[in-house]
Design an enzyme around this catalytic site. Structure first.
Site, short mmCIF file in Angstrom:
data_model
loop_
_atom_site.label_atom_id
_atom_site.label_comp_id
_atom_site.label_asym_id
_atom_site.label_seq_id
_atom_site.Cartn_x
_atom_site.Cartn_y
_atom_site.Cartn_z
N CYS A 267 0.84 -1.20 0.00
CA CYS A 267 0.00 0.00 0.00
C CYS A 267 0.88 1.24 0.00
CB CYS A 267 -0.94 0.01 1.20
SG CYS A 267 -0.08 0.25 2.78
N CYS B 25 3.52 1.67 2.64
CA CYS B 25 4.76 0.93 2.39
C CYS B 25 5.71 1.77 1.53
CB CYS B 25 4.47 -0.38 1.67
SG CYS B 25 3.43 -1.52 2.57
N ASP C 281 8.80 29.34 -30.88
CA ASP C 281 9.85 29.68 -31.83
C ASP C 281 9.22 29.76 -33.22
OD1 ASP C 281 12.52 29.90 -33.00
OD2 ASP C 281 12.20 27.82 -33.64
N ASP D 232 12.50 23.87 -31.69
CA ASP D 232 13.04 22.68 -32.35
C ASP D 232 14.54 22.74 -32.61
OD1 ASP D 232 12.99 24.67 -34.38
OD2 ASP D 232 12.98 23.10 -35.91
N ASP E 165 17.20 26.93 -29.36
CA ASP E 165 16.04 26.96 -28.46
C ASP E 165 16.32 26.27 -27.13
OD1 ASP E 165 14.43 28.26 -30.40
OD2 ASP E 165 14.03 26.34 -31.37
#
Length: 839
Positions: free
Chosen positions: A11, A14, A438, A638, A642
């Site tokens: 559980c 734990c 961008d 990309d 960036d």
């Protein structure tokens, strides 16, 4: 991060205990324990032996994943297979069989007068002994609850099994006491006392508690197994063999034996085994397994192919480029499994509660029993109230509320080409208020294309394009490449040229047969004595739209042939995606290194709220820093330039076709390389967050209402709770939480009809520069020239930014401190352009 398998957890208490124990080990800087996958990730310099010892001292088991597993991108499909449900199902069936017999004797005969063998009909002692034996068998079948529960109690880390074990054991021990008291009453001939003790037997409660909890555990295990379906389905896509070509021979080998550089064959109908490049052949490849796109993609020599995609038609010979954990499929699997292994910030609340939940519940149960005894109630009644408190309390619902939703959400994203690297990124994306985009490669395609062809009188488009591609053929300029590509797509003929010359800052000149052709900016026409005529105003209008117009003429005849405009075009889905983001209540900002005029034209066409132009890579990072003062920011990009901005943003989103640096720096990767997946990712994040909130609400609400009810606070209102119903409620709570998370599988990422708009803050105000200077520059003819001048100026320490325009022949320089005109002029003229004025 080192990965470990953890055993013995049942559980949330734990997992909280293990996490707390490992976090105390010297050298550990971070620890995340997943109850869902029974795994643990540890960061820091601590030795594996110390980590394992800490887990074992907490009462659980741990082992480092083997070196092979650690290097693998994710657990294997076999490791994620649901092995727990079959074991629990077997336990449940045996328990249910004995429980039915137990209930027949304890309730069927006693309450409803069902028949029993004659020797037992009036022998209450024998009936009690049968119930004791049947309950003992059920307890042996479910001994795992007692082993785990009391072991955890011994280590001062009680868990859910402790609650079950204490409840069942209390009912069994008290019933055994009552049975012995019955024998004493029988010897004394006190039949009234015998019947009274007979009603104090709770054997059926102990058996029912264990059986119902086992039922709940099985339902929970089945539901948890379904949360990893997305991950298992990705793993099952991986081909097991590859057809390698050795000379003229083809040989089937396990895919693990393929190394980069190997040549492999793929026949129609076969899956591509590893990432590679097509050497020979042509085919249509179904990439829907990775991208979700149903339309096959044509592949030929030089094209990239990915593991697990399906070759639909032709025979392909490919060269392996990425194998094993480096393939695209493996990277997707790794990201999904890593997201499941991490914790979202919202999970910390549940973790804190789970860590103290069980001890508090045990204390409440003891106090409850003591209070009812003090109020003069019988021991059986008080015991029933205490047991009810123990068996209705459920820390599992709290512990599972977040991880199951994270697993389902990240898996659904992966199926749709949206990869969340961590649970943190899955949560953070939904809180976004400002999206910074961008321009190049994100809003636009990143490749210059021909947008307009304006032939002079007497010529048609294709005639002008044929002349232009002939003239630009030898040039290496990006704008020339765009013209040649457009001509090739139309199948236009290209003539060989002689005496080709590139005139710096103006254009090109070449000889075609008897004719001398030129192409470039208006300055080149003016030098050749050719008037642009009526096309001059049209060219100016194209410039205003952010396009680069190029004039072409026959210098021999002094005749203008026409104008061709080239620009980096906006992707088809960009305007729609930006509108979706705005409709979701977000402010959209475009960042670009282009000049202000070009940037404004692109921004207007795309529909963004604000354009910030002339920004260097470190400038983008500074812009993101300032935007974060306005709200939560997501940066979408990309390129290598960036990466700093992606890292600085609250959420970095990389377009999948971009560079590895951008993908590594980002928190979310869009495999389809389309902007429309940005609102889809944010929409999925919001849905996942909403699901987590629902799960946490019901988990807290269930325990907040259930525990007082079990303790008997509502008895004055006529409401009480039998321990057996408490056990049933506990069993169903975790099942309900997991089932609610599974509803995310039906969520439509691209459906914008149910978006909940959010109020955005006012647009960020750009800071005014300390001082500006305007430079008049001759020789610039295109965006490439602008970039060279801009880079040269911004390399100067005193220059904050520079906005350069080849159309107007100017550079507006923003200064952070004083600089001499001579220094500015020298920087530009070092690039072979001429500065005529600085004001």
């Amino acid at each position: 991060m080192e990965q470990y398998n953890v055993t013995g957890m049942t559980c949330a208490a734990c997992s909280a205990r293990v996490e707390k124990a490992v976090s105390k080990v010297p050298g550990v800087t971070g620890c995340s324990v997943s109850l869902l996958t029974n795994s643990m990730g540890v960061e820091g310099s601590a030795a594996p032996a110390e980590i394992v010892a800490a887990v074992e001292s907490a009462g659980y088991g741990a082992a480092p994943k083997s070196s092979q597993q650690a290097a693998a991108p994710a657990p294997s499909s076999a490791e994620l297979e649901d092995k727990e449900s079959p074991r629990l199902k077997k336990r449940l069936l045996w328990s249910l069989g004995f429980l039915l017999v137990l209930m027949y004797f304890s309730m069927g005969h006693m309450m409803w007068g069902w028949p029993v063998p004659a020797p037992l009909a009036h022998n209450h002692i024998a009936m009690g002994l049968i119930q004791l034996l049947l309950t003992a068998v059920i307890m042996v079948i479910n001994q795992r609850f007692f082993v785990s529960g009391f072991q955890s109690l011994w280590h001062r880390a009680p868990n859910m099994d402790t609650l079950v074990a204490l409840g069942a054991a209390a009912a069994f021990v008290y019933s055994t006491y009552a049975l012995f008291a019955m024998t004493d009453a029988q010897l004394r001939g006190d039949s009234a006392a015998v019947m009274e003790y007979m009603m104090e037997l709770y054997f059926e409660s102990a058996g029912m508690i264990l059986t119902l909890i086992t039922l709940g555990k099985m339902l929970e295990a089945k539901s948890k197994g379904r949360t990893t379906d997305a991950l298992r389905s990705l793993m099952d896509l991986a081909p097991k063999t590859a057809t390698l070509i050795r000379g003229e021979e083809e040989r089937q080998v396990p895919v693990e034996q393929v190394v980069p550089g190997d040549i492999f064959a793929v026949r129609p109908g076969e899956n591509i085994p590893v990432d590679g490049v097509v050497e020979e052949g042509a085919s249509a490849v179904d990439e829907s397994a990775l991208t979700g796109e149903s339309v096959p993609v044509d592949k030929g020599p030089g094209d990239l192919v990915s593991a697990a995609t399906l070759n639909r038609s032709g025979y392909l010979r490919c060269r392996a480029s990425r194998v094993g954990q480096d393939t695209t499929l493996s990277q997707i699997i790794k990201m999904v499994s890593d997201a499941a292994a991490t914790k979202a910030p919202i999970a910390k609340v549940a973790d804190k509660v789970s860590g103290v939940f069980v001890p508090v519940v045990i204390a409440i149960a003891l106090v409850t029993a003591a209070v009812w005894l003090a109020l003069g109630n019988g021991a059986g009644f008080a015991l029933a109230r205490g047991i009810s408190v123990l068996v209705i309390s459920c820390p599992c619902a709290l512990g599972l509320a977040t991880p199951v939703a994270i697993m389902v959400g990240s898996g659904l994203g992966a199926k749709n080409g949206i990869l969340f690297k961590t649970a943190v990124s899955l949560e953070a994306a939904g809180r976004t208020e400002i999206v910074a985009l961008d321009k190049t490669g994100t809003i636009t395609s990143g490749q210059p294309r021909v947008t307009d062809i304006l032939p002079a009188a007497g010529l048609d488009e294709e005639a002008l394009l044929a002349v232009a591609s002939t003239l630009e053929g030898p040039s290496e300029h990006p704008l020339a490449a765009a013209i040649c590509e457009e001509a090739a797509s139309r199948g236009l003929p290209v003539t060989q040229v002689t005496e080709f010359t590139a005139v710096h800052g103006q254009g090109v000149r070449a000889q075609v047969g008897e004719r001398s052709l030129i192409g470039g900016n208006p300055a080149m026409l003016e030098e050749a004595g050719i008037s642009p005529g009526g096309l001059a105003s049209q060219a100016e209008a194209l410039s205003g739209q952010g396009k680069t117009p190029m004039f072409f003429a026959d210098e021999t005849k002094k005749q203008l042939l026409g104008v061709i405009a080239v620009a980096d075009t906006i992707k088809e889905d960009s305007p729609g995606a930006i509108r979706e983001l705005q409709n979701m209540g977000m402010q959209v900002v475009m960042l670009t290194g282009d000049n202000q005029r070009t940037a404004e034209a692109i921004g207007k066409e795309a529909g963004v709220d604000e354009v910030i132009a002339g920004v260097l890579p470190d400038g983008k990072e500074n812009v993101i820093r300032s935007l974060k003062a306005q709200g939560k920011v997501a940066m979408v990009g990309d390129g290598i330039n960036d990466a700093p901005a992606l890292t600085r943003a609250d959420t970095g989103i990389a377009i999948g076709a971009g560079t590895d640096v951008a993908i590594d720096a980002a928190d979310i990767v869009l495999m389809h390389s389309r902007l429309s997946d940005v609102p889809a990712a944010i929409r999925l994040s919001r849905a996942t967050l909403r699901n987590i909130h629902q799960n946490l609400f019901w988990a807290f609400f269930y325990n907040t209402i259930g525990i007082p009810l079990a303790a008997g606070l509502f008895i004055p209102l006529g409401l009480t709770l039998n321990p057996m119903f408490g056990a049933a409620a506990m069993s169903l709570s975790s099942f309900c939480v997991v089932s609610n998370a599974l509803r995310l599988n039906w969520f439509k990422l691209h459906d914008s009809r149910h978006d909940h708009k959010r109020k955005t803050k006012s647009k960020p105000i750009k800071e005014e520069p300390i001082m500006t200077k305007t430079m008049k520059i001759e020789g610039m003819m295109c965006g490439h020239c602008e970039a060279r001048v801009k880079k040269a100026l911004e390399a100067l320490a005193q220059v904050e930014s520079a906005q350069v325009s080849h159309e107007s022949g100017t550079a507006v320089v923003s200064l952070s401190e004083e600089i001499s005109d001579a220094e500015l002029k020298a920087a530009v003229e070092a690039q072979d352009y001429q500065v005529t004025e600085i004001g």
